[in-house]
Enzyme design. Sequence first.
Site, PDB file in Angstrom:
ATOM      1  N   GLY A  32      25.886  48.591   3.712  1.00 50.08           N
ATOM      2  CA  GLY A  32      26.042  49.942   3.181  1.00 50.08           C
ATOM      3  C   GLY A  32      26.652  50.890   4.196  1.00 50.08           C
ATOM      4  O   GLY A  32      27.551  51.686   3.872  1.00 50.08           O
ATOM      5  N   ASP A  90      21.289  39.238   0.303  1.00 48.36           N
ATOM      6  CA  ASP A  90      20.794  39.347   1.678  1.00 48.36           C
ATOM      7  C   ASP A  90      19.966  38.134   2.075  1.00 48.36           C
ATOM      8  O   ASP A  90      20.143  37.556   3.153  1.00 48.36           O
ATOM      9  CB  ASP A  90      19.967  40.624   1.815  1.00 48.36           C
ATOM     10  CG  ASP A  90      19.548  40.902   3.246  1.00 48.36           C
ATOM     11  OD1 ASP A  90      18.651  40.196   3.742  1.00 48.36           O
ATOM     12  OD2 ASP A  90      20.108  41.816   3.868  1.00 48.36           O
ATOM     13  N   TRP A 133      20.860  42.993   6.201  1.00 43.84           N
ATOM     14  CA  TRP A 133      22.313  42.867   6.031  1.00 43.84           C
ATOM     15  C   TRP A 133      22.812  43.772   4.918  1.00 43.84           C
ATOM     16  O   TRP A 133      23.928  44.299   4.992  1.00 43.84           O
ATOM     17  CB  TRP A 133      22.685  41.410   5.776  1.00 43.84           C
ATOM     18  CG  TRP A 133      22.205  40.492   6.861  1.00 43.84           C
ATOM     19  CD1 TRP A 133      21.385  39.401   6.716  1.00 43.84           C
ATOM     20  CD2 TRP A 133      22.481  40.591   8.261  1.00 43.84           C
ATOM     21  NE1 TRP A 133      21.138  38.820   7.935  1.00 43.84           N
ATOM     22  CE2 TRP A 133      21.797  39.535   8.910  1.00 43.84           C
ATOM     23  CE3 TRP A 133      23.226  41.472   9.044  1.00 43.84           C
ATOM     24  CZ2 TRP A 133      21.857  39.329  10.287  1.00 43.84           C
ATOM     25  CZ3 TRP A 133      23.282  41.273  10.426  1.00 43.84           C
ATOM     26  CH2 TRP A 133      22.606  40.215  11.029  1.00 43.84           C
ATOM     27  N   ASP A 134      22.005  43.951   3.868  1.00 43.82           N
ATOM     28  CA  ASP A 134      22.372  44.907   2.817  1.00 43.82           C
ATOM     29  C   ASP A 134      22.518  46.317   3.389  1.00 43.82           C
ATOM     30  O   ASP A 134      23.473  47.041   3.077  1.00 43.82           O
ATOM     31  CB  ASP A 134      21.303  44.930   1.728  1.00 43.82           C
ATOM     32  CG  ASP A 134      21.513  43.874   0.663  1.00 43.82           C
ATOM     33  OD1 ASP A 134      22.672  43.493   0.422  1.00 43.82           O
ATOM     34  OD2 ASP A 134      20.524  43.428   0.064  1.00 43.82           O
ATOM     35  N   LEU A 135      21.548  46.725   4.192  1.00 49.48           N
ATOM     36  CA  LEU A 135      21.581  48.072   4.755  1.00 49.48           C
ATOM     37  C   LEU A 135      22.759  48.244   5.707  1.00 49.48           C
ATOM     38  O   LEU A 135      23.433  49.285   5.707  1.00 49.48           O
ATOM     39  CB  LEU A 135      20.263  48.369   5.468  1.00 49.48           C
ATOM     40  CG  LEU A 135      19.041  48.462   4.549  1.00 49.48           C
ATOM     41  CD1 LEU A 135      17.748  48.496   5.368  1.00 49.48           C
ATOM     42  CD2 LEU A 135      19.133  49.702   3.658  1.00 49.48           C
TER      43      LEU A 135
END
Length: 420
Positions: free
Chosen positions: A190, A157, A185-187
């Site tokens: 997901g 991220d 961006w990770d979230l």
Amino acid sequence: MSGDRPLDGLRVVEFASFVAGPSAGMTLAQLGADVIRIDPLGGNADYRRWPVDAGSSDSEGDAAGSSDGEGDATASENSLYWTSLNRGKRSVAVDVRDPAGRELVVALATAPGRDAGIFVDNTVGRPWLAHDELAAKRSDMITVHIEGRADGSSAVDYTVNSEVGVPDLTGPVDGGPVNHVLPAWDLIAGQSATTALLAALHRRERTGRGARIELALADVAAAGVANLGWVTEAAQRGDRERHGNHLYGTFGCDFETADGRVMVVALSGRQWKNLTEATGTTAALAELGESVGADFFTDEGRYSHRAAITDVLRPWFAARTSAQAAEALEAGGVLWGPYRTMRGFADEYRSDPSSAPVLVDVEQPGIGSVISASAPFRVDEEYSGAVPAHDLGADTEQVLGEVLGLSDAELAKLKAAGTI
């Protein structure tokens, strides 16, 4: 959540670490899916990742002394990070270096059943988990592989965020790039993985076809800033100037009160009218608008003269406590929010749980009471509730017996061999 949850009966096998994959699995579990997490013996790379519970550190100062909130943890430390992202999943601990362990993982991922054959991973260098390998054993296999870049190379991220230019837009007007702590961006990755998985499941229900889904974190970041129009803006106009706490393109700014700070936003004409009336600055701001030839009921007018508008509003906030300002802003229908520390947010929830109804207290084994969360959406007007994370490998024998039909003798043999 009472009654049947939307994904009750669905089985998903997850072999992922850090944020994107585990957050996708957590969302599916909150919707009712049976998410079986594959863990290497001893835990994956994120098993002891910070933050850890207060009782795990040698002292409060040890945790506070880390500049980025991460550090090397010892075997006695319990990760709040890991237990939070893996709530509601069953854990199967397997030696994935052992061919027998690999066979177990593949068998779980490709097990028969209308509501099975779904695999989520972000593993690197494990060709035995590739889509084609799994699809050879189950033709309608749905796999979701999360990676750094579309070419398979690594990224996280914080590196893709700096690449697309977000830190250059963040921070004080005079200063260099500022990284933010939220792995946004990770979230988003997901949730994108969850959306793609459910879309593939819908297609499989209609056609019987499986799906190979690949999701690159760098693509998520690039698409995110492009979809906001930021990339085209930069190509046409050049890099945007840094705005500090001013909202770009309209009016929004932070104001110091006598004892704190609040954020105020006016996105519409009505919100602007409410703000000026609540602060008693209608006449002064109308006069300012007339003097500069601007219509403050438009985004452009408010944005172009944001500094002057802020100067007019600032004395009203400075003359009031946060409580007094809050009362007036609420009564006037102003769009605003207080500035709190994370501890302040936690304390507010502890004193008034209705202030954040999505949060819930959960007893996490090995840690004690933790502030957890339901899924942020409500189904049939109800939150999902929250359950603790299962201990590493706590469900190994149950899952292998239930899904693969292994006998007690077979399980005992695997255990004696160190495979599970």
